[in-house]
Structures are given as structure tokens and as C-alpha cells.
Design a protein around this motif. Structure first.
Motif, PDB file in Angstrom:
ATOM      1  N   ALA A   1      33.505  41.874  45.268  1.00 10.58           N
ATOM      2  CA  ALA A   1      33.803  43.296  45.110  1.00 10.58           C
ATOM      3  C   ALA A   1      32.593  44.149  45.464  1.00 10.58           C
ATOM      4  O   ALA A   1      32.726  45.176  46.146  1.00 10.58           O
ATOM      5  N   ILE A   2      31.428  43.742  45.021  1.00 14.69           N
ATOM      6  CA  ILE A   2      30.209  44.494  45.340  1.00 14.69           C
ATOM      7  C   ILE A   2      29.959  44.486  46.841  1.00 14.69           C
ATOM      8  O   ILE A   2      29.650  45.524  47.442  1.00 14.69           O
ATOM      9  N   ALA A   3      30.127  43.322  47.467  1.00 17.58           N
ATOM     10  CA  ALA A   3      29.933  43.242  48.921  1.00 17.58           C
ATOM     11  C   ALA A   3      30.946  44.120  49.648  1.00 17.58           C
ATOM     12  O   ALA A   3      30.592  44.828  50.608  1.00 17.58           O
ATOM     13  N   ALA A   4      32.192  44.107  49.198  1.00 21.55           N
ATOM     14  CA  ALA A   4      33.226  44.946  49.834  1.00 21.55           C
ATOM     15  C   ALA A   4      32.871  46.420  49.700  1.00 21.55           C
ATOM     16  O   ALA A   4      33.003  47.190  50.662  1.00 21.55           O
ATOM     17  N   ALA A   5      32.406  46.815  48.529  1.00 23.09           N
ATOM     18  CA  ALA A   5      32.018  48.214  48.318  1.00 23.09           C
ATOM     19  C   ALA A   5      30.838  48.590  49.204  1.00 23.09           C
ATOM     20  O   ALA A   5      30.807  49.692  49.774  1.00 23.09           O
ATOM     21  N   GLN A   6      29.890  47.691  49.344  1.00 24.10           N
ATOM     22  CA  GLN A   6      28.740  47.973  50.198  1.00 24.10           C
ATOM     23  C   GLN A   6      29.152  48.077  51.661  1.00 24.10           C
ATOM     24  O   GLN A   6      28.686  48.957  52.386  1.00 24.10           O
ATOM     25  N   LEU A   7      30.050  47.188  52.095  1.00 27.93           N
ATOM     26  CA  LEU A   7      30.506  47.230  53.484  1.00 27.93           C
ATOM     27  C   LEU A   7      31.325  48.487  53.782  1.00 27.93           C
ATOM     28  O   LEU A   7      31.335  48.970  54.907  1.00 27.93           O
ATOM     29  N   ALA A   8      32.010  49.030  52.777  1.00 27.13           N
ATOM     30  CA  ALA A   8      32.837  50.220  52.968  1.00 27.13           C
ATOM     31  C   ALA A   8      32.082  51.517  52.678  1.00 27.13           C
ATOM     32  O   ALA A   8      32.665  52.597  52.807  1.00 27.13           O
ATOM     33  N   ASP A   9      30.828  51.427  52.323  1.00 29.28           N
ATOM     34  CA  ASP A   9      30.046  52.614  51.963  1.00 29.28           C
ATOM     35  C   ASP A   9      30.035  53.613  53.123  1.00 29.28           C
ATOM     36  O   ASP A   9      29.604  53.287  54.230  1.00 29.28           O
ATOM     37  N   PRO A  10      30.509  54.832  52.878  1.00 34.35           N
ATOM     38  CA  PRO A  10      30.575  55.829  53.957  1.00 34.35           C
ATOM     39  C   PRO A  10      29.198  56.230  54.493  1.00 34.35           C
ATOM     40  O   PRO A  10      29.104  56.793  55.578  1.00 34.35           O
ATOM     41  N   ASP A  61      32.737  50.559  41.019  1.00 34.55           N
ATOM     42  CA  ASP A  61      32.620  50.678  39.564  1.00 34.55           C
ATOM     43  C   ASP A  61      31.529  49.755  39.028  1.00 34.55           C
ATOM     44  O   ASP A  61      30.741  50.154  38.168  1.00 34.55           O
ATOM     45  N   LEU A  62      31.489  48.531  39.528  1.00 32.01           N
ATOM     46  CA  LEU A  62      30.455  47.593  39.080  1.00 32.01           C
ATOM     47  C   LEU A  62      29.059  48.108  39.416  1.00 32.01           C
ATOM     48  O   LEU A  62      28.136  48.015  38.599  1.00 32.01           O
ATOM     49  N   MET A  63      28.903  48.651  40.611  1.00 32.05           N
ATOM     50  CA  MET A  63      27.585  49.144  41.023  1.00 32.05           C
ATOM     51  C   MET A  63      27.166  50.376  40.223  1.00 32.05           C
ATOM     52  O   MET A  63      25.984  50.592  39.992  1.00 32.05           O
ATOM     53  N   ARG A  64      28.147  51.182  39.806  1.00 32.73           N
ATOM     54  CA  ARG A  64      27.841  52.348  38.973  1.00 32.73           C
ATOM     55  C   ARG A  64      27.670  51.971  37.510  1.00 32.73           C
ATOM     56  O   ARG A  64      27.247  52.784  36.707  1.00 32.73           O
ATOM     57  N   GLY A  65      28.072  50.738  37.168  1.00 32.76           N
ATOM     58  CA  GLY A  65      27.994  50.308  35.781  1.00 32.76           C
ATOM     59  C   GLY A  65      29.139  50.825  34.951  1.00 32.76           C
ATOM     60  O   GLY A  65      29.052  50.880  33.736  1.00 32.76           O
ATOM     61  N   VAL A  66      30.237  51.221  35.616  1.00 30.67           N
ATOM     62  CA  VAL A  66      31.407  51.733  34.891  1.00 30.67           C
ATOM     63  C   VAL A  66      32.215  50.550  34.406  1.00 30.67           C
ATOM     64  O   VAL A  66      32.726  49.763  35.197  1.00 30.67           O
ATOM     65  N   GLU A  67      32.297  50.414  33.111  1.00 31.84           N
ATOM     66  CA  GLU A  67      33.094  49.366  32.497  1.00 31.84           C
ATOM     67  C   GLU A  67      33.679  49.970  31.233  1.00 31.84           C
ATOM     68  O   GLU A  67      33.128  50.894  30.668  1.00 31.84           O
ATOM     69  N   GLY A  68      34.742  49.451  30.775  1.00 31.05           N
ATOM     70  CA  GLY A  68      35.289  49.954  29.528  1.00 31.05           C
ATOM     71  C   GLY A  68      36.787  49.854  29.482  1.00 31.05           C
ATOM     72  O   GLY A  68      37.404  49.216  30.314  1.00 31.05           O
TER      73      GLY A  68
END
Length: 121
Positions: free
Chosen positions: A67-76, A107-114
């Protein structure tokens, strides 16, 4: 059912180590982490349970890294960013799942959990 993955504010449990098997043992299709050599059913159940928990923990952790890799690859902000369709093709996912994984990774990179946070699977 797998235990939920501990989040940043919870300590991670250390599962049983996944020991790498010698190439000769790994090439034998009947050989699996030496479980076939355990005669005592109590010991077999204990070791098989340890391995199951270790594999679940490894799967959860690997999914978070995906998920982190996917978010990094999709970073605008990236000049070479990938579309969800490109990420889906590369990871052998559907495009909808790739979109969910990108958001989960953000969300993981922002630390959003809950309580409002849902894993993509």
C-alpha cells in the motif's frame, strides 16, 4: 480469522521466526518447515499454529508495504507517477483495488489509523 494488524500506537507482537529451509529440503514437495517430522500431535499443533500466525503477520505487513509503495507510485508530485490502472497491472490487482490500496498507503504514511479507518481487504 486473522488477528488485526497492530497499529502505530500498539506494540507489534513478534511471531515465530520463519526459518529458511535448506535448498534440498525446500525442493521436496512433502517437506514443509519440518512439520512432517513432528510425531507428537501437541507439538505439531503448537508449531503449525506458530507458523500460521507468522504467515498472517507477514502477510499483513507485506500488504502495508504494498500500500505504501502504491501510494508513493501514485503521488501526484512525482513526474513519473503511475495511474491506478498502471499500478493495478503491475501488481496484478483490479483498478478499484489499486485505488483502495493507494488511499490505504496514504493513510499509513500520514499515520491515520483508528475507528474510521478500514483496510482495503
Amino acid at each position: 480469522m486473522a488477528e488485526p494488524t497492530p497499529r502505530r500506537n500498539e506494540p507489534r507482537l513478534r511471531p515465530a521466526p520463519l526459518l529458511f529451509e535448506p535448498a534440498q529440503a525446500a525442493s521436496d514437495p512433502e517437506h514443509f518447515f519440518d512439520l512432517e517430522s513432528i510425531d507428537d500431535p501437541q507439538a505439531l499443533l503448537a508449531r503449525a499454529t506458530e507458523l500460521t500466525q507468522a504467515f498472517r503477520a507477514a502477510t499483513d505487513r507485506a500488504m502495508e508495504f504494498q500500500a505504501i509503495a502504491a501510494a508513493q507510485l501514485a503521488d501526484p508530485r512525482r513526474f513519473d507517477r503511475l495511474t491506478p490502472a498502471d499500478i493495478a497491472a503491475q501488481a496484478e490487482w483490479t483498478e478499484d483495488y489499486a485505488k483502495k490500496m493507494v488511499e490505504f498507503g496514504r493513510d499509513l504514511m500520514r499515520g491515520v489509523e483508528g475507528p474510521g479507518h478500514v483496510d482495503p481487504v
